[in-house]
Design a protein around this motif. Structure first.
Motif, short mmCIF file in Angstrom:
data_model
loop_
_atom_site.label_atom_id
_atom_site.label_comp_id
_atom_site.label_asym_id
_atom_site.label_seq_id
_atom_site.Cartn_x
_atom_site.Cartn_y
_atom_site.Cartn_z
N LEU A 94 6.42 48.76 4.62
CA LEU A 94 5.28 47.89 4.88
C LEU A 94 4.16 48.64 5.62
CD1 LEU A 94 7.05 44.56 5.94
CD2 LEU A 94 5.65 44.90 3.90
N LEU A 95 4.56 49.50 6.55
CA LEU A 95 3.58 50.27 7.31
C LEU A 95 2.94 51.38 6.49
CD1 LEU A 95 5.40 50.74 10.74
CD2 LEU A 95 3.31 49.43 10.34
N LEU A 96 3.73 51.96 5.57
CA LEU A 96 3.32 53.18 4.88
C LEU A 96 1.92 53.11 4.28
CD1 LEU A 96 4.07 56.03 3.86
CD2 LEU A 96 5.22 54.94 1.93
N PRO A 97 1.62 52.17 3.38
CA PRO A 97 0.29 52.20 2.76
C PRO A 97 -0.83 51.91 3.75
CG PRO A 97 1.48 50.22 2.11
CD PRO A 97 2.45 51.08 2.84
N LYS A 98 -0.56 51.09 4.75
CA LYS A 98 -1.61 50.72 5.71
C LYS A 98 -1.93 51.88 6.65
CE LYS A 98 -0.51 45.80 5.51
NZ LYS A 98 -0.07 44.60 6.24
N LEU A 99 -0.89 52.62 7.06
CA LEU A 99 -1.13 53.77 7.92
C LEU A 99 -1.76 54.92 7.14
CD1 LEU A 99 2.08 53.89 10.15
CD2 LEU A 99 -0.24 53.30 10.85
N MET A 100 -1.31 55.12 5.90
CA MET A 100 -1.80 56.25 5.11
C MET A 100 -3.24 56.04 4.65
SD MET A 100 0.70 58.31 5.24
CE MET A 100 0.19 59.56 4.09
N SER A 101 -3.70 54.79 4.63
CA SER A 101 -5.07 54.51 4.22
C SER A 101 -6.01 54.31 5.41
CB SER A 101 -5.11 53.25 3.35
OG SER A 101 -4.70 52.12 4.11
N GLY A 102 -5.46 54.30 6.63
CA GLY A 102 -6.27 54.08 7.81
C GLY A 102 -6.55 52.64 8.12
N GLN A 103 -5.90 51.70 7.43
CA GLN A 103 -6.12 50.27 7.69
C GLN A 103 -5.59 49.84 9.05
OE1 GLN A 103 -4.97 47.57 4.46
NE2 GLN A 103 -4.97 49.31 3.06
N LEU A 104 -4.55 50.54 9.53
CA LEU A 104 -3.98 50.23 10.84
C LEU A 104 -4.28 51.36 11.81
CD1 LEU A 104 -0.39 48.80 10.13
CD2 LEU A 104 -2.39 47.56 10.97
N ASP A 105 -4.54 50.99 13.05
CA ASP A 105 -4.72 51.98 14.10
C ASP A 105 -3.34 52.47 14.53
OD1 ASP A 105 -5.27 53.50 16.30
OD2 ASP A 105 -6.20 51.89 17.48
N VAL A 106 -3.06 53.72 14.29
CA VAL A 106 -1.72 54.26 14.53
C VAL A 106 -1.34 54.18 16.01
CG1 VAL A 106 -2.52 56.64 14.79
CG2 VAL A 106 -0.18 56.20 14.04
N SER A 107 -2.33 54.20 16.90
CA SER A 107 -2.01 54.20 18.33
C SER A 107 -1.39 52.88 18.79
CB SER A 107 -3.28 54.49 19.15
OG SER A 107 -4.24 53.45 18.96
N GLY A 108 -1.54 51.82 17.99
CA GLY A 108 -1.00 50.52 18.38
C GLY A 108 0.35 50.20 17.77
N ILE A 109 0.96 51.16 17.09
CA ILE A 109 2.23 50.91 16.40
C ILE A 109 3.39 51.32 17.29
CG2 ILE A 109 3.61 51.37 14.35
CD1 ILE A 109 1.00 49.90 13.78
N ALA A 110 4.30 50.39 17.54
CA ALA A 110 5.49 50.69 18.35
C ALA A 110 6.53 51.40 17.49
CB ALA A 110 6.08 49.39 18.92
N LEU A 111 7.25 52.32 18.09
CA LEU A 111 8.31 53.03 17.39
C LEU A 111 9.57 52.17 17.34
CD1 LEU A 111 7.93 56.65 18.81
CD2 LEU A 111 6.93 55.66 16.76
N PRO A 112 10.40 52.35 16.29
CA PRO A 112 11.62 51.54 16.18
C PRO A 112 12.64 51.96 17.23
CG PRO A 112 11.62 53.27 14.50
CD PRO A 112 10.27 53.31 15.18
#
Length: 409
Positions: A386-404
Motif C-alpha cells: 500500500l505504501l509502495l506506489p505512494k512513496l515511490m511517486s512522492g504522494q506521501l511525505d516519507v518523514s511521517g511514516i512510522a517503521l513496522p
C-alpha cells in the motif's frame, strides 16, 4: 510531486551476466566456492538474495564474472523482470542483467522498489511469439524516477524495514519448521520417543504400533471445481485451494480463488477443517500444506484425514517426511500425477494414539508460532504494498511514516 526519470545506465553500471562456455551444463564449471545465481533464485528471493542452488568452480568463474554485493539482479528470460539485490558476491548468467548503482545518483534499494512498480509494464513489452524476452535495450528504454539521493535513501529505509522484518520472520519460520521435522524423525524414525526404553521393538517396530501402507491408515478425499462460467459460484468467502496456492511454509494462508456457498454446493468438494493436510497430486506434485482456515479444494489435490484415532499434526509430519517417496511413485503422462493407488505402496507405521497425541502436544506450539509469523508477514507485505506506489511517486511525505514493529511469536 513529479520527479525526473532517467534510464538505468545513467544511474550506474548496467550489463548482462556472463556464461560463455558451451555446453553450459559442463560439470567442470560447477561445484566450487562461487555462488551462481539463476533466474529461479531471483524469483524466490523476497528482497535480497541470501541463498542459491548452484555454485561455480574456478573454471566457471573464468568464463563469467563476480558481481559485488548489492548488485540489483533483473531477470530477462524465463520469469521476466523479477528483481532482487545480491546479499553477497556472486556470478549469474546472461539471462540476468546486473545493475551496480552510482552511490551519488541512486540507492539500489530504491531502484529495486521502482522495478516492483513497473514489472507488469516490462513483462508486457517482453511478450514474444515463441518465448518472452526482455532485452537490455528494452530495459533501458524505461525511465527510473529519480528524487534526490537523500530522499531515495529515506524511502528505501522505510520500505526495506518491512522486507527486513519479513526476512527475519522467514528465518524464524524455517528454524521452527526444522525443529518440528527433527522431532518427528527423533521420535518416529530413530524411535527415541518418550518412554522408548521400556517398549520392546520387534521387526523394527515398537510393540503396539501398526505397520501397513498409507492407504490403510489415511482417508484420501477428493475435491472438485465448479463451472467457471457461472459467475455466482466465484468470488465468495470460501478459500479454494489449488496446486498454485501451495506455500513453501507449513501453512497455506489464502488462495488465489474463492467460492460462494452455491459454488461449494455445486462441486465435488467439501469445506475441509483447519489443520487438514493437503497434498498436490497433479502438475505440481507432492507439495504438502496445512489449511490455516477452513478451505475447499480442486480435483488436483487430496485432503488427508486419519482413519484411526491419531493426531492431525502427526499425519502432516508423516506425509511431509514421506513426500520424496510420493514423488517417486507419481505416474507420468503429459504431467506427473499421484493416484489413489500410490498410497497403497507408501509404507506407513502408526504409533499408538498416546504417542501421536504426545507428539501433537509437543509440536503444536511450534506450529502456532509458524502460523503467527506467516500471518504477520502477510500483513507486513500488504502494508508495504500500500505504501509502495505512494512513496515511490512522492504522494506521501516519507518523514511521517512510522517503521513496522517486530511482533513476538
Amino acid at each position: 510531486m513529479s520527479w525526473p526519470k532517467l534510464p538505468l545506465d545513467q544511474l550506474g553500471y548496467v550489463s548482462r551476466g556472463r556464461s560463455r562456455h558451451r555446453p553450459r551444463n559442463d560439470p567442470t564449471l560447477y561445484g566450487g566456492p562461487y555462488p551462481f545465481i539463476q533466474t529461479g533464485d531471483v524469483k524466490h528471493a523476497n528482497f535480497r538474495i541470501t541463498e542459491h542452488t548452484a555454485t561455480y568452480s574456478e573454471a566457471g568463474l573464468a568464463q563469467s564474472r563476480l558481481w559485488p554485493k548489492d548488485t540489483l539482479c533483473i531477470t530477462i528470460a524465463a520469469n521476466i523482470a523479477d528483481t532482487a539485490l545480491l546479499g553477497y558476491e556472486a556470478c549469474f548468467p546472461d539471462s540476468v542483467i546486473g545493475f551496480v548503482a552510482d552511490k551519488e545518483k541512486a540507492d539500489p534499494r530504491f531502484v529495486k522498489y521502482y522495478f516492483d512498480i513497473i514489472q507488469r509494464e516490462l513483462q508486457m513489452v517482453s511478450q514474444g511469439a515463441t518465448q518472452d524476452n526482455l532485452s537490455q535495450e528494452k530495459l533501458l528504454s524505461f525511465g527510473i524516477a529519480c528524487p534526490p539521493i537523500d530522499v531515495q535513501r529515506q524511502v528505501a529505509e522505510v520500505l526495506s524495514a518491512y522486507d527486513d522484518l519479513i526476512a527475519t520472520n522467514q528465518r524464524r519460520i524455517a528454524l521452527l519448521e526444522d525443529a518440528a521435522r527433527r522431532l518427528y524423525r527423533e521420535w518416529f524414525v530413530h524411535l527415541r520417543f518418550p518412554g522408548h526404553e521400556s517398549v520392546p521393538v520387534k521387526d523394527g517396530v515398537p510393540e503396539g504400533w501398526l505397520q501397513g501402507s498409507a492407504h490403510d491408515f489415511i482417508s484420501i478425499l477428493s475435491g472438485g471445481t465448479p463451472k467457471t462460467g457461472v459467475e455466482h459460484y466465484w468470488g465468495g468467502d470460501i478459500p479454494f485451494f489449488t496446486p498454485k496456492d501451495s506455500p513453501d511454509a507449513f501453512y497455506v494462508l489464502g488462495t488465489e480463488k474463492t467460492l460462494t456457498e452455491s459454488g461449494l454446493a455445486s462441486c465435488n468438494s467439501r469445506l475441509f477443517a483447519k489443520n487438514t493436510t493437503f497434498i498436490t497430486a497433479r502438475g505440481t506434485v507432492g507439495k504438502v500444506a496445512l489449511a490455516q482456515k477452513p478451505m475447499a479444494m480442486n480435483q488436483s489435490c487430496y485432503a488427508l484425514a486419519p482413519k484411526q484415532d491419531y493426531d492431525n499434526l502427526f499425519l502432516f509430519a508423516a506425509i511431509k517426511d514421506a513426500v520424496e517417496h510420493f514423488k517417486q511413485v507419481a505416474v507420468g503422462g503429459v504431467f506427473d500425477a499421484i493416484v489413489v493407488d500410490a498410497f497403497k505402496v507408501i509404507p506407513f507405521v502408526l504409533p499408538d494414539a498416546v504417542v501421536t497425541r504426545a507428539f501433537g502436544n509437543a509440536v503444536r506450539p511450534l506450529f502456532q508460532q509458524v502460523e503467527t509469523l506467516l500471518l504477520q508477514n502477510s500483513q507486513l507485505a500488504q502494508a508495504r504494498d500500500l505504501l509502495l506506489p505512494k512513496l515511490m511517486s512522492g504522494q506521501l511525505d516519507v518523514s511521517g511514516i512510522a517503521l513496522p514493529d517486530e511482533v513476538a511469536a
